[in-house]
Design an enzyme around this catalytic site. Structure first.
Site, PDB file in Angstrom:
ATOM      1  N   TRP A  19     -48.233   5.476  -6.133  1.00  0.00           N
ATOM      2  CA  TRP A  19     -46.978   4.851  -5.710  1.00  0.00           C
ATOM      3  C   TRP A  19     -45.781   5.342  -6.519  1.00  0.00           C
ATOM      4  O   TRP A  19     -45.882   5.481  -7.744  1.00  0.00           O
ATOM      5  CB  TRP A  19     -47.107   3.335  -5.894  1.00  0.00           C
ATOM      6  N   ASP A  22     -37.911   4.004  -7.406  1.00  0.00           N
ATOM      7  CA  ASP A  22     -36.635   4.600  -7.839  1.00  0.00           C
ATOM      8  C   ASP A  22     -36.718   5.887  -8.674  1.00  0.00           C
ATOM      9  O   ASP A  22     -37.505   5.970  -9.617  1.00  0.00           O
ATOM     10  CB  ASP A  22     -35.863   3.626  -8.736  1.00  0.00           C
ATOM     11  N   GLN A  38     -39.962   5.690 -11.094  1.00  0.00           N
ATOM     12  CA  GLN A  38     -40.832   4.524 -11.150  1.00  0.00           C
ATOM     13  C   GLN A  38     -42.184   4.907 -10.562  1.00  0.00           C
ATOM     14  O   GLN A  38     -42.260   5.364  -9.418  1.00  0.00           O
ATOM     15  CB  GLN A  38     -40.205   3.366 -10.348  1.00  0.00           C
ATOM     16  N   GLU A 203     -28.890  -3.900  -7.475  1.00  0.00           N
ATOM     17  CA  GLU A 203     -29.777  -3.141  -8.360  1.00  0.00           C
ATOM     18  C   GLU A 203     -29.207  -1.735  -8.596  1.00  0.00           C
ATOM     19  O   GLU A 203     -28.314  -1.285  -7.879  1.00  0.00           O
ATOM     20  CB  GLU A 203     -31.183  -3.028  -7.736  1.00  0.00           C
TER      21      GLU A 203
HETATM   22  C1  FRU Z   1     -35.123  -1.185  -7.467  1.00  0.00           C
HETATM   23  C2  FRU Z   1     -35.928  -1.921  -8.521  1.00  0.00           C
HETATM   24  C3  FRU Z   1     -35.154  -1.957  -9.829  1.00  0.00           C
HETATM   25  C4  FRU Z   1     -36.238  -2.083 -10.863  1.00  0.00           C
HETATM   26  C5  FRU Z   1     -37.350  -1.251 -10.258  1.00  0.00           C
HETATM   27  C6  FRU Z   1     -38.729  -1.759 -10.571  1.00  0.00           C
HETATM   28  O1  FRU Z   1     -35.864  -0.617  -6.445  1.00  0.00           O
HETATM   29  O2  FRU Z   1     -36.232  -3.228  -8.069  1.00  0.00           O
HETATM   30  O3  FRU Z   1     -34.174  -2.973  -9.886  1.00  0.00           O
HETATM   31  O4  FRU Z   1     -35.836  -1.627 -12.107  1.00  0.00           O
HETATM   32  O5  FRU Z   1     -37.140  -1.263  -8.856  1.00  0.00           O
HETATM   33  O6  FRU Z   1     -39.724  -0.878 -10.147  1.00  0.00           O
END
Ligand code: FRU
Length: 482
Positions: A19, A22, A38, A203
């Site tokens: 997976w 961001d 991420q 975000e």
């Molecule tokens: C945005 C988010 C961010 C956070 C991350 C966690 O897509 O929700 O705010 O840091 O993903 O994976």
């Protein structure tokens, strides 16, 4: 039926497995563009968030490196996940993390997330171009004692010789600006928020100095990942304005603008430390939408992907300054199109003599007498993704209701529309197609629509139809992409 692996894009970066969400820590250093992101090292749904890592020499070809910043255990049995953030090059060693005179230190500024308990901002540093990292032993560096406080994005602000951080309080629709001399001690400068689109939480903010086309001027763009009020799904909004080192002032009160009108462009942030040869800032976004991101049918191996790198700037319009975006991709043969045709009148259906799932298509068309002009791509028996222009409403739409697999989530099947006035009677679109990703740009990057599609067949047919009268193709060319 396609096998799941058939959806893997060829020129959009995806992680080899598991997976992703961001993009994080995008920064240039020494001939390399870094894309951290991420990443769940253990599965293909969200969890164990860590920073994955890929590098590129040209923003087009990417190489995956080992996980850069993994989730870690705390003494009390909780885990700290590494949420979204950015990276900077501390060339003057303001942090003191590096040896005297070392100019290539990389510092990551991210949200340390303790599930259900806290979100605060922490830092880590690397002296070997992002390959190995040490977490600062006095983390966190910014803590408001809140459960939702995240996604720091830091830039160097030369006028004051300070670092400026933009970070959000998501549930309050507030972006905060902080300054620091050493990346460790942060002082609040001002807040901006409670305006714009507040239909979804805020975000992944970023604040970027952006050139205005056809002038020597620059303006500041504040991007926020949030929602789209007309469409009730996630999207990125932006504000254009001034930043004086302390406060961000928008060009107009209550102006609501979106970066991309498709459902699958989110959490984009710009690169830091780009070499001077780039006149414009460059961003990459996550291709997905939280609503159905966990369910997209790409199979058991991988899930989620990234847009191609997009250069952005501002253009003067009668309504004010607007974002324009240009994709950076590598054509197989820039000089020679795989197919092209000029000045062709279409009355009814024209079957384009090119089939494919991986291409870059440019169409310039005059609707003339036609009421609706439709470009169908990924076409096969009973299936097509339709890019439609309605000359009466001047709306361009991307219709994926018949694109293939759509029933895996009730919110996936959709038609997205955006108002696109003709220019000299013409519509110009550019479509980057890549197996399951479509990035559609209109009127030279003034509009963008990005979406997933999951065709069930590999026929890749393309047709162009006019309804209600003749239309004239000024140019249609299709390039293959490396
Ligand atoms: C945005 C988010 C961010 C956070 C991350 C966690 O897509 O929700 O705010 O840091 O993903 O994976």
């Amino acid at each position: 039926q396609n096998k799941p692996h058939d959806y893997r894009p060829k020129y959009h970066y995806t992680a080899p497995k598991n997976w992703v969400n961001d993009p994080n820590g995008m920064v240039y250093l020494d001939g390399e563009y870094h894309l951290f992101y991420q990443y769940n090292p253990f599965g293909n749904v969200w969890g164990h968030m860590s920073w994955g890592h890929a590098v590129s020499k040209d923003l087009k070809n990417w190489e995956t490196l080992p996980v850069a910043l993994p989730e870690f255990d705390n003494a009390d049995g909780t885990q700290t996940m590494i949420f979204s953030g950015c990276a900077v090059i501390d060339s003057m060693n303001t942090s003191g993390f590096f040896e005297k005179g070392f100019t290539k230190g990389m510092v990551a500024i991210f949200t340390s997330h303790i599930e259900g308990k806290a979100q605060h901002q922490s830092i880590a540093y690397s002296a070997d171009k992002g390959r190995t990292w040490k977490r600062y032993d006095k983390n966190p560096v910014l803590d408001l004692g809140m459960k939702d406080f995240r996604d720091p994005n830091v830039i160097w602000y030369p006028e004051k010789q300070v670092w400026i951080m933009t970070v959000v309080k998501p549930l309050e629709y507030i972006a905060q600006f902080y300054e620091s001399k050493d990346l460790k001690k942060w002082t609040l400068l001002s807040e901006f928020g409670k305006q714009g689109d507040m239909t979804k939480i805020w975000e992944c903010p970023s604040l970027t100095k952006v050139p205005v086309e056809g002038s020597t001027e620059t303006k500041w763009v504040l991007m926020i990942s949030s929602g789209h009020r007309q469409k009730d799904y996630l999207a990125m909004q932006y504000f254009v304005g001034d930043f004086d080192g302390k406060t961000f002032t928008p060009q107009k009160q209550n102006e609501i603008l979106y970066v991309d009108e498709g459902k699958d462009f989110y959490a984009a942030i710009p690169f830091n430390n780009l070499p001077k040869s780039h006149a414009k800032p460059i961003m990459i976004g996550w291709i997905n939408d939280w609503e159905y991101a966990r369910e997209i049918p790409t199979g058991d191996t991988w899930r989620g992907g990234f847009s191609v790198a997009r250069e952005f700037s501002l253009k003067k319009t009668t309504d004010g300054l607007r974002l324009v975006q240009q994709p950076i991709i590598q054509l197989k043969n820039a000089q020679k199109a795989a197919f092209s045709v000029k000045n062709k009148v279409v009355d009814g259906t024209y079957e384009v003599p090119f089939k494919g799932e991986v291409f870059d298509l440019t169409l310039e068309i005059q609707p003339q007498e036609a009421k609706v002009v439709t470009l169908n791509v990924f076409q096969s028996q009973g299936e097509a993704t339709a890019i439609r222009y309605d000359a009466n409403t001047q709306e361009l739409s991307l219709d994926r209701t018949r694109s293939g697999q759509v029933n895996f989530h009730p919110r996936f099947s959709s038609v997205e529309r955006v108002k696109v006035p003709l220019k000299d009677g013409k519509l110009k679109i550019r479509l980057l197609a890549d197996k399951s990703i479509l990035e559609l740009f209109a009127q030279d990057g003034e509009h963008a629509l990005t979406e997933w599609i999951f065709p069930t067949k590999n026929e890749g047919g393309i047709t162009l139809t006019s309804e209600g009268g003749k239309a004239k193709i000024t140019t249609l060319s299709v390039h293959t992409v490396r």
